[in-house]
Design a protein around this motif. Structure first.
Motif: not given
Ligand SMILES: *Cc1c(COP(=O)(O)O)cnc(C)c1O
Length: 385
Positions: A270-271, A274, A367-368, A371-372, A375
């Protein structure tokens, strides 16, 4: 703003308390009991390691390797400069001279092409470190070691459950290739027991003596197997084995290894996804996915363009409650090494010291939260443009 996201959070396995209780209720709390044996069997069976011995730390396991290879004062050990101090200290304790080799230009692992010119008649062993779990080029290392009759020790502290892929596309578990290998179960690693480690013996010549050194220089292990009728002092040694409480923690974790690994790999991927656009834009450099290694998701790191930018990014993320960190300072420039030794010029090691940043990666990272973090890193680079 979010709650503080630590760099690491130790995971507790489901059976951990139950197994600890089991040990406390038994009459055997010291080392080399039921859980120690279960851990040894687990590793020997799953990875084909010839013989395993749990230790109190990877540092201890490294110290055992220095005793096993009979290291004498003045003999030389080749190690990468970009590593943890224990990789060097374990051999310095025996009076060895440390010869630092540089990293590759595109990974912190030791550059195999630079090893041969560091070898002389005093060289005894090469220690490789699989940084972030990624495999060093083991075929090349073993070839050099065979040519000069040197030992290879794998510091596989970060490399549990990971594989080297050789030129014939065959997979070998890391820790199974060198003559001796060491693992860590420190709370910052993938599989943990607070403090903890393991020595792996792949070369038959070391098997008998490894148990003796492990058991304070006595032949107690063969006594308990009924091979000798009394045990005594037969060699040098120390207290390297962990208590059953530590082994119980470790065994509970090992039973969940597939689940822990798959969770860590999800986070890692995911990293990677992203942050991919930032790499495409030339803002940062993601770890290269080597064709000769699988990925055990021990660590997520990337490289910034300058040291100043890296330090600013760490500060920026810390301000947003994200505990990102840098990593090793080149050992060849340490105050301890440089006071007695000529400091070599190892530009790649310095490069990773200056530019590498590590992101939080642990089982319970949500997960959130990922994402943070992604971001915020994007925001940082957007503000720079
Ligand atoms: C963690 C680590 C060690 C030390 O492990 P301990 O179990 O804390 O002694 C040694 N080498 C490397 C490369 C490590 O990452």
């Amino acid at each position: 703003m979010t709650d503080h996201i630590p760099f690491n959070k130790p995971y507790t396995a489901e059976n951990q308390l139950e197994f600890i209780n089991d040990v406390l209720k038994s009459d055997k709390i010291s080392g080399n009991g039921k859980y120690t044996k279960l851990c040894h069997e687990f590793f020997e069976k799953r990875y084909g390691f010839k013989k395993c011995l749990l230790t109190s730390s990877c540092t201890d396991a490294l110290e055992m390797t220095s005793l096993l290879i009979d290291l004498k004062p003045g003999e030389e050990i080749i190690i990468p400069s970009y590593t943890f101090v224990s990789t060097a200290n374990a051999f310095v304790l025996r009076g060895a001279k440390i010869i630092f080799a540089d990293s590759e230009s595109n990974s912190p692992n030791i550059d195999i092409n630079r090893i041969e010119k560091l070898i002389n008649k005093n060289t005894k062993a090469i220690v490789v470190v699989h940084y972030a779990g990624f495999a060093c080029n083991m075929e090349a290392v073993m070839k050099i070691a065979n040519k000069y009759d040197l030992f290879v020790i794998e510091d596989a502290a970060q490399a549990i459950d990971n594989y080297y892929i050789d030129s014939k596309k065959e997979k070998f578990p890391l820790g199974s290739i060198g003559h001796l290998s060491t693992f860590s179960f420190h709370e910052t690693k993938n599989i943990i027991s607070g403090e903890g480690g393991m020595l792996v013996i792949n070369d038959d010549r070391f098997i008998e003596r490894s148990e003796i050194i492990w058991e304070k220089g006595t032949n107690r292990s063969s006594f308990f197997r009924g091979e000798v009728n009394k045990y005594g002092w037969v060699d040098v040694g120390s207290s390297f084995l962990p208590s059953e409480l530590t082994a119980a923690c470790l065994y509970a974790q090992l039973l969940e290894i597939d689940n822990i690994q798959s969770k860590r790999k999800q986070i890692w991927n995911k990293y990677y996804t992203g942050l991919y656009a930032l790499e495409k834009n030339g803002n940062l450099k993601l770890p290269q996915k080597a064709i000769s290694s699988t990925n055990n998701a021990h660590m997520f790191y990337f490289l910034c363009k300058t040291s100043k930018e890296r330090n600013n990014l760490i500060k920026y993320l810390n301000n947003y409650n994200i505990n990102a960190v840098f990593h090793y300072l080149s050992l060849h420039k340490s105050s301890f090494y440089s006071k007695d030794n000529k400091v070599p010029n190892l530009i790649n090691s310095d490069f990773f010291s200056n530019l590498l940043i590590r992101l939080p990666l642990y089982y319970e990272l949500k997960e959130n939260q990922i994402d943070y973090i992604i971001r915020k890193i994007n925001d940082f680079y957007a503000d720079l443009d």
